[in-house]
Scaffold this active site. Structure first.
Site, PDB file in Angstrom:
ATOM      1  CB  SER A 201      53.268  45.594  47.900  1.00 32.70           C
ATOM      2  OG  SER A 201      53.513  46.275  46.724  1.00 32.70           O
TER       3      SER A 201
ATOM      4  CG  ASP B 140      53.645  46.198  42.486  1.00 33.84           C
ATOM      5  OD1 ASP B 140      53.750  46.402  43.650  1.00 33.84           O
ATOM      6  OD2 ASP B 140      53.077  45.077  41.809  1.00 33.84           O
TER       7      ASP B 140
ATOM      8  CG  MET C 137      54.129  49.300  37.529  1.00 33.79           C
ATOM      9  SD  MET C 137      52.807  50.367  38.428  1.00 33.79           S
ATOM     10  CE  MET C 137      52.609  49.462  40.024  1.00 33.79           C
TER      11      MET C 137
ATOM     12  CG  HIS D  98      52.079  42.381  39.834  1.00 33.46           C
ATOM     13  ND1 HIS D  98      51.240  43.107  40.485  1.00 33.46           N
ATOM     14  CD2 HIS D  98      51.386  41.903  38.449  1.00 33.46           C
ATOM     15  CE1 HIS D  98      50.335  43.361  39.735  1.00 33.46           C
ATOM     16  NE2 HIS D  98      50.161  42.844  38.545  1.00 33.46           N
TER      17      HIS D  98
ATOM     18  CG  MET E 252      51.016  45.582  36.455  1.00 35.12           C
ATOM     19  SD  MET E 252      50.979  46.584  38.093  1.00 35.12           S
ATOM     20  CE  MET E 252      52.244  45.800  39.062  1.00 35.12           C
TER      21      MET E 252
ATOM     22  CG  MET F 248      45.441  43.052  39.459  1.00 35.25           C
ATOM     23  SD  MET F 248      46.890  43.374  40.486  1.00 35.25           S
ATOM     24  CE  MET F 248      46.356  44.854  41.420  1.00 35.25           C
TER      25      MET F 248
ATOM     26  N   GLY G 295      48.433  49.789  39.200  1.00 31.87           N
ATOM     27  CA  GLY G 295      49.059  50.895  38.884  1.00 31.87           C
ATOM     28  C   GLY G 295      49.293  51.776  40.191  1.00 31.87           C
ATOM     29  CG  PHE G 296      48.263  54.508  41.200  1.00 26.59           C
ATOM     30  CD1 PHE G 296      47.670  54.410  39.994  1.00 26.59           C
ATOM     31  CD2 PHE G 296      49.331  55.481  40.896  1.00 26.59           C
ATOM     32  CE1 PHE G 296      47.563  55.174  38.689  1.00 26.59           C
ATOM     33  CE2 PHE G 296      49.563  56.251  39.829  1.00 26.59           C
ATOM     34  CZ  PHE G 296      48.738  55.921  38.461  1.00 26.59           C
TER      35      PHE G 296
ATOM     36  N   GLY H 217      47.445  52.142  47.700  1.00 23.15           N
ATOM     37  CA  GLY H 217      46.594  52.952  48.545  1.00 23.15           C
ATOM     38  C   GLY H 217      45.250  52.986  47.924  1.00 23.15           C
TER      39      GLY H 217
ATOM     40  N   GLY I 256      46.250  44.106  46.430  1.00 23.72           N
ATOM     41  CA  GLY I 256      45.453  45.717  46.482  1.00 23.72           C
ATOM     42  C   GLY I 256      44.429  45.584  47.391  1.00 23.72           C
TER      43      GLY I 256
ATOM     44  N   GLY J 125      50.533  45.736  51.381  1.00 23.50           N
ATOM     45  CA  GLY J 125      51.134  46.743  51.280  1.00 23.50           C
ATOM     46  C   GLY J 125      50.890  47.861  52.344  1.00 23.50           C
TER      47      GLY J 125
HETATM   48  C1  DX5 Z   1      49.245  47.918  42.382  1.00 23.86           C
HETATM   49  C2  DX5 Z   1      50.283  46.908  43.136  1.00 23.86           C
HETATM   50  C3  DX5 Z   1      49.994  46.649  44.314  1.00 23.86           C
HETATM   51  C4  DX5 Z   1      50.189  47.759  45.369  1.00 23.86           C
HETATM   52  C5  DX5 Z   1      49.534  47.316  46.659  1.00 23.86           C
HETATM   53  O1  DX5 Z   1      49.186  47.880  41.156  1.00 23.86           O
HETATM   54  O2  DX5 Z   1      50.209  45.795  42.105  1.00 23.86           O
HETATM   55  O3  DX5 Z   1      51.147  45.644  44.730  1.00 23.86           O
HETATM   56  O4  DX5 Z   1      51.630  47.920  45.691  1.00 23.86           O
HETATM   57  O5  DX5 Z   1      49.387  48.226  47.602  1.00 23.86           O
HETATM   58  P1  DX5 Z   1      48.313  48.536  48.666  1.00 23.86           P
HETATM   59  O6  DX5 Z   1      48.312  47.411  49.350  1.00 23.86           O
HETATM   60  O7  DX5 Z   1      48.387  49.827  49.289  1.00 23.86           O
HETATM   61  O8  DX5 Z   1      46.736  48.536  47.620  1.00 23.86           O
HETATM   62 ZN    ZN Z   2      51.366  44.089  42.401  1.00 24.40          ZN
END
Ligand code: DX5
Ligand code: ZN
Length: 237
Positions: A12, A39, A41, A70, A72, A141, A146-147, A149, A180, A201
């Protein structure tokens, strides 16, 4: 008929150190990852906007790795057209934002790109029922989008196994991508449950305690553990 999807690793890129992007992309190429996950967004569908189209455009000129995008966003068709000119290999759109999901998947396919449907944790698999013919992969998901961590939602493993059963029931030859908190510790159970593509990620490929090559090696080891476990799980085979 057993499926033949090898488990793929898709780092990611919103978790990468953007100051050292060239070096990191070269290390990921050498580490043998399968695709790069981006990602996109729009700060509306989700309250964030980590990376943009220009980043993909510039990176496209410097790496052969396939791009796994991806979306969003609220206006999926706008981004699909932009991404088609950039040259990406697969795009997932959220069922929750695609008002005309069937039409948008057809637009992706007609652009020569693999279409996928992304589902938020709480969204039922039934959302896929009448678009199975239009899609090559589903993105589940395992955190609320959205984030990076975040912690995985409690229902994640159950939803992956239910999704594998759902696809089997519909004889749909579709791969399952999970996104995620895909950590080294969780990967064996995710793969055993039926995950085929792992978005990696902050808790695996970009884990702060290892270098990218070390983390990629470790990811392959825990994937192998998961594939062994999968042999014991009839549904996921
Ligand atoms: C969140 C993203 C993920 C995110 C994964 O909305 O779609 O791709 O970057 O990050 P980690 O692996 O840290 O959850
Ligand atoms: Zn993603």
């Amino acid at each position: 008929m057993p499926r033949s999807f090898p488990v793929q690793i898709s780092p990611s890129m919103m978790c990468a150190n953007l100051w050292r992007l060239e070096e990191q992309v070269r290390q990921l190429e050498q580490a043998g990852v399968d695709t790069l996950h981006f990602d996109i967004m729009d700060a509306h569908f989700v309250p964030n906007m980590p990376v943009g189209l220009v980043m993909l455009e510039q990176l496209r000129a410097h790496t052969q790795l396939p791009f796994d995008v991806h979306l969003m966003v609220e206006n999926n068709d706008f981004f699909v057209q932009k991404l088609a000119t950039i040259g990406v290999q697969q795009i997932s759109v959220h069922a929750e934002s695609a008002v005309h999901l069937d039409r948008t998947l057809a637009l992706i396919r007609s652009s020569g790109i693999m279409p996928g449907v992304a589902l938020n944790p709480a969204t039922s698999l039934d959302a896929l029922t009448y678009v199975l013919e239009q899609m090559d992969f589903v993105l589940l998901m395992t955190v609320n989008p959205g984030f990076a961590g975040q912690q995985m939602v409690p229902s994640a493993y159950r939803k992956i196994a239910d999704c594998r059963a759902f696809l089997k029931q519909h004889a749909a030859h579709i791969s399952i991508e999970v996104d995620g908190n895909v950590s080294f510790e969780k990967i064996p159970r995710l793969v055993a449950a039926g995950a085929d593509i792992l978005v990696a990620g902050t808790s695996s490929i970009f884990h702060k305690d290892g270098t990218l090559p070390e983390n990629a090696r470790r990811a392959r080891q825990v994937i192998a553990e998961g594939l062994e476990m999968r042999k014991e799980m009839p549904l996921a085979r």
